[in-house]
Structures are given as structure tokens and as C-alpha cells.
Write a protein that holds these residues in place. Structure first.
Motif, PDB file in Angstrom:
ATOM      1  N   ASP A  31     -40.929   6.438  -1.154  1.00 21.89           N
ATOM      2  CA  ASP A  31     -40.576   7.579  -0.306  1.00 21.89           C
ATOM      3  C   ASP A  31     -39.898   7.067   0.950  1.00 21.89           C
ATOM      4  N   ASP A  32     -38.819   7.742   1.373  1.00 19.49           N
ATOM      5  CA  ASP A  32     -38.106   7.288   2.565  1.00 19.49           C
ATOM      6  C   ASP A  32     -38.770   7.759   3.852  1.00 19.49           C
ATOM      7  N   HIS A  50     -39.388   1.869   0.275  1.00 12.29           N
ATOM      8  CA  HIS A  50     -38.828   2.915   1.141  1.00 12.29           C
ATOM      9  C   HIS A  50     -37.623   3.627   0.536  1.00 12.29           C
ATOM     10  N   ASP A  51     -37.106   3.127  -0.576  1.00 15.16           N
ATOM     11  CA  ASP A  51     -35.989   3.810  -1.244  1.00 15.16           C
ATOM     12  C   ASP A  51     -35.906   3.321  -2.686  1.00 15.16           C
ATOM     13  N   SER A  96     -42.591   8.744  -7.088  1.00 20.65           N
ATOM     14  CA  SER A  96     -41.379   8.681  -6.269  1.00 20.65           C
ATOM     15  C   SER A  96     -40.945  10.052  -5.775  1.00 20.65           C
ATOM     16  N   MET A 149     -33.909  11.074  -1.772  1.00 20.05           N
ATOM     17  CA  MET A 149     -33.894   9.864  -0.946  1.00 20.05           C
ATOM     18  C   MET A 149     -32.456   9.415  -0.763  1.00 20.05           C
ATOM     19  N   PRO A 150     -32.123   8.832   0.377  1.00 22.16           N
ATOM     20  CA  PRO A 150     -30.768   8.303   0.551  1.00 22.16           C
ATOM     21  C   PRO A 150     -30.529   7.114  -0.368  1.00 22.16           C
ATOM     22  N   GLY A 151     -29.280   6.881  -0.694  1.00 21.53           N
ATOM     23  CA  GLY A 151     -28.967   5.766  -1.586  1.00 21.53           C
ATOM     24  C   GLY A 151     -29.238   6.145  -3.028  1.00 21.53           C
ATOM     25  N   SER A 191     -31.410   8.073  -5.519  1.00 22.14           N
ATOM     26  CA  SER A 191     -32.355   9.194  -5.523  1.00 22.14           C
ATOM     27  C   SER A 191     -33.453   8.967  -6.554  1.00 22.14           C
TER      28      SER A 191
END
Length: 455
Positions: A16-17, A40-41, A59, A63-65, A67
């Protein structure tokens, strides 16, 4: 052995971000005895998977980057047996449902209950669904007459219904006439948090367009010529419950506009009234029409279509769930025998074989009709293949390829013959409105013989 000892062999990767949610998840799972590693990602999660042996991935979807959905695809390719549970915000449930259909083990919505989280992880790691909800679903199926049988198609349907039912998202049930879409709608209601509220069924296909607006929205006294007293609409009657709109593809463009406004604003205004009323209900719609094609043709509003199909559930035709025919046949024969106070007949192997090989253009509704008529007219304790009141012409050779129009015309003719050319009975058998039946008879130039005339 303590709970912690029992879980200590299982390692969960949490992704999780949001550092606060990541810490919360880590703490809750660790306190339940799980070994927890974090990322974190999505990219960091892949690194962790290469470094550590992991039994389950939990998950976030957004999320950025990389997903959560993209991470799921990577895991399916590189670690195909590794279960993934996705976390999603309430408003993005359709995204999570789509991910489950693509291979995720399950999903949880934020905010989540800590005990629910631990139970879900334990359930997935055990490799089986939790027994209590399954038992609950089974009893609900029996109560409403939705027979699941053994087919993979129905197992997939029930899994999706179970996941979607507790939320309030709008559901669009798609499938041919007679497949049992209303029964699926009833199951969605029974398994929802609105189960104690009303389930209001609106047949948009059989209600005249001029009356449908009054039926749905209600009217005040004097709103039109015959409005002698005020009337509450069916939408308002569904408050705190579920509104089921059957044959939604049949409503007029004007009604589509009014319905869209209700879905957007959750308010209704009765005919002739200047005030609006707030309504809190869950909407389930059903159609046997191709709404996407109707949108392309300009006969169905695109914005309403997307409002209705937040989650799409396909109800399979009987020909795609032939494994269920023995269970369905037994259920229909037993139910009809109880209602009619007659002995319940059995089915010979030859009769069952004939049922399983039949094309069933009218789907489950046609199967029920055939069995009820056969049980009523037969004196035999065991129904033979010859005792089944089925038209031989209803069975098309498997290698025969017909156009859609030819198939529909043949289905109409078979249904009409089966009910001695009574159009309203054929419409009921096929699960379409009488108006649609009359239209199709004219469209295909089907000659309806007069009474006493042989066809």
C-alpha cells in the motif's frame, strides 16, 4: 497451540502506498500471528516476492507506478499459485470485481474491520470459502427457488453475487429470457444489508409506457384525468430496500431521462407535484436485450447504460449449464407435486437424457413448464422419454448453424406450437412481454392459425 503459533508458518506481503494504512495492516496481521512483510508500491512488491517466500499478497488497487491490477497480472504470470486479496475504496467495487474475475482470490473494501480482514486472509489461505456464508447462501437459494446444481457457470455466478451483494452498487443482470434473472435479483437482495427492507419488482416490459411513469414515480390527486387519489410510486415504495427493474431495455427515452435523474440525485417527484422526496434504495436492473447495441443505435441513453452497469452479472442460458438439469428437474417435479397434491414422479434415464440433450430456447422457464405439464398428464410413477411433452422439432442438430433471426423465429414458432398458438402464453413461456411477442410475430411474418384451423 495458540492462534499465533497456528499462523506463524504463513507469510503475508502487504502492499500500500499509504504508510498509515500499511502500518495498520501490518500491526493487525502480526497481532493475529502472521509473518508480515511490506512494500510501498507494486515494483517494491515484486522485489520482495523475489527475495522472500510469501503465502499471500494483500495489495491496494490504486497505487502510483504499478497498480494493484498490474501487480496481479505479474503475479499470475510469475507465481501462478499465489493468492492475491485486493483492497479498494467503496466507490471502486466494480474494479475489484473485475480483478477477481481476472484471478484475484477476493477483495476487501476500505474502511475494513480488522476481524473481517483476518478472517478473509485465513479463509483464502485455507483454500476454501468460509463455511458459514456458504451455508447461508445455500439456504437462501432453496428459499427462492434458484437451483445451482453442479455447473461451473452457476458456481461462477454465485461467487460473484456473494461478493457484490453486501454493497449498494447498481447491478445489471444480463441474459436470455427464462434464465432466472429475477431469482438472481432476489438472491442479491436476500444477501444484502437491505434484506429486511422491501424488494420491489417492476416489469418494465409488460407495463404500458403511458402508465410506467405513474407506476414508478407516483402521482398526486388530479395530476391527470383519472388520478382520483394520490399514489405512491414503486421507487418510493422500495425505500431502504431494493428496486428491481426487469426488462429495462423496453423503457421509452423520456423514462430513461427520468430514471437517470433518479439514479444521479436519489430523489423522485410524483406526477403533478412540485416537491421531491429522497429515496434510499439499491437498484438492480435486468435485460435480455443488447443494451450496448441499443446505445450504438441511439435507442438507449449511454449515460444511463453506464449508470446501470456498474457491475454486470451474466446469467447463463440452460444450454451452458446442462449439468444442473437433473437437480432442476428434481426440484420442479417435487415443487409442482406438492402444490398440486399429486405423487411426485421420478425420471427414467432415457427421459433425463432427452432433457439434457434438448436445446431449451426458453431456458429454465421452458424446462419447468415441460416438467409440470408432463407430471400432470402422466399416470406413470416414472416419467419415460415418451411421457415428456416436448416438441421433437425443438431439438436442432448441433452442427446446424442458423442466423440470429432464424434462431429467434424458430424459437417463437416452437413456443407458439407448444401453447396451441396462444400468443400471451407463448410470451410467458419465453419470458418476454406480450407487446414484444406481437411485434416479433409481425416482424417474422408468422401466421397464427385461427381457432379450429390446423397448421
Amino acid at each position: 497451540m495458540s492462534q499465533g503459533d497456528n499462523q506463524s508458518s504463513h507469510c503475508v506481503l502487504v502492499v500500500d502506498d499509504d504508510p498509515n494504512i500499511l502500518h495498520l495492516l501490518e500491526t493487525r496481521l502480526a497481532s493475529a500471528g502472521f509473518c508480515v512483510t511490506t512494500a510501498h508500491d507494486g515494483h517494491e512488491a515484486l522485489t520482495r516476492l523475489h527475495e522472500h517466500t510469501v503465502d499471500l499478497v494483500l495489495s491496494d488497487i490504486r497505487m502510483p507506478g504499478l497498480s494493484g491490477q498490474e501487480l496481479l497480472r505479474e503475479i499470475r504470470e510469475q507465481w501462478p499459485g499465489l493468492p492475491v486479496i485486493l483492497l479498494t475504496a467503496y466507490g471502486r467495487i466494480p474494479e475489484a470485481v473485475a480483478s477477481v474475475q481476472q484471478g484475484a482470490a477476493d477483495y476487501l473494501t476500505k474502511p475494513f474491520d480488522g476481524r473481517e480482514l483476518v478472517a478473509k486472509v485465513q479463509e483464502v489461505l485455507a483454500g476454501r470459502p468460509c463455511t458459514r456464508p456458504q451455508s447461508h447462501v445455500s439456504s437462501e437459494l432453496t428459499d427462492i427457488g434458484l437451483v445451482a446444481g453442479q455447473s461451473p457457470a452457476m458456481a461462477k455466478l454465485l461467487t460473484l453475487v456473494k461478493r457484490v451483494a453486501p454493497s449498494d452498487v447498481t447491478v445489471l443482470l444480463e441474459g436470455e429470457s427464462g434464465t432466472g434473472k429475477e431469482l438472481v435479483a432476489r438472491l442479491l437482495h436476500r444477501l444484502s444489508k437491505r434484506a429486511n427492507g422491501p424488494l420491489v419488482v417492476v416489469d418494465c416490459g409488460s407495463t404500458q409506457p403511458t402508465l410506467l411513469e405513474s407506476e414508478l414515480f407516483g402521482h398526486i390527486k388530479g395530476a391527470f384525468t383519472h388520478a382520483m387519489q394520490e399514489k405512491q410510486g414503486l421507487i418510493q415504495a422500495a425505500n431502504e430496500g431494493t428496486l428491481f427493474l426487469d426488462e429495462i431495455g423496453n423503457i421509452s427515452m423520456e423514462m430513461q431521462t427520468r430514471l437517470l435523474r433518479f439514479l444521479q440525485e436519489k430523489t423522485v417527484r410524483r406526477l403533478g407535484d412540485v416537491h421531491t422526496t429522497k429515496v434510499n434504495c439499491r437498484v438492480v436492473a435486468a435485460t435480455n436485450a443488447d443494451l450496448a447495441a441499443m446505445v450504438a443505435q441511439g435507442t438507449f441513453r449511454e449515460d444511463l447504460y453506464y449508470r446501470l452497469k456498474v457491475v454486470r452479472v451474466h446469467v447463463p442460458p440452460l444450454r451452458d449449464r446442462r449439468e444442473d438439469i437433473p437437480a432442476l428437474a428434481q426440484y420442479f417435479l417435487a415443487s409442482f407435486s406438492r402444490q398440486s397434491d399429486i405423487p411426485c414422479p421420478g425420471l427414467s434415464e432415457a427421459a433425463l437424457h432427452r432433457l439434457e440433450k434438448h436445446s431449451w430456447p426458453g431456458n429454465v422457464r421452458e424446462l419447468r413448464h415441460v416438467l409440470e405439464v408432463s407430471a400432470l398428464l402422466s399416470d406413470n410413477p416414472l416419467l419415460s422419454a415418451e411421457n415428456l411433452h416436448m416438441e421433437p422439432s425443438t431439438q436442432q442438430p448441433e452442427d446446424t448453424v442458423l442466423s440470429l433471426d432464424e434462431s429467434e423465429r424458430n424459437a417463437l414458432v416452437r413456443a407458439l406450437k407448444h401453447v396451441n398458438w396462444v400468443q400471451k402464453d407463448a410470451a410467458d413461456l419465453l419470458g418476454i412481454s406480450r407487446r414484444a411477442m406481437h411485434y416479433k410475430v409481425r416482424k417474422y411474418g408468422i401466421d397464427i392459425p385461427k381457432r379450429g384451423e390446423k397448421f
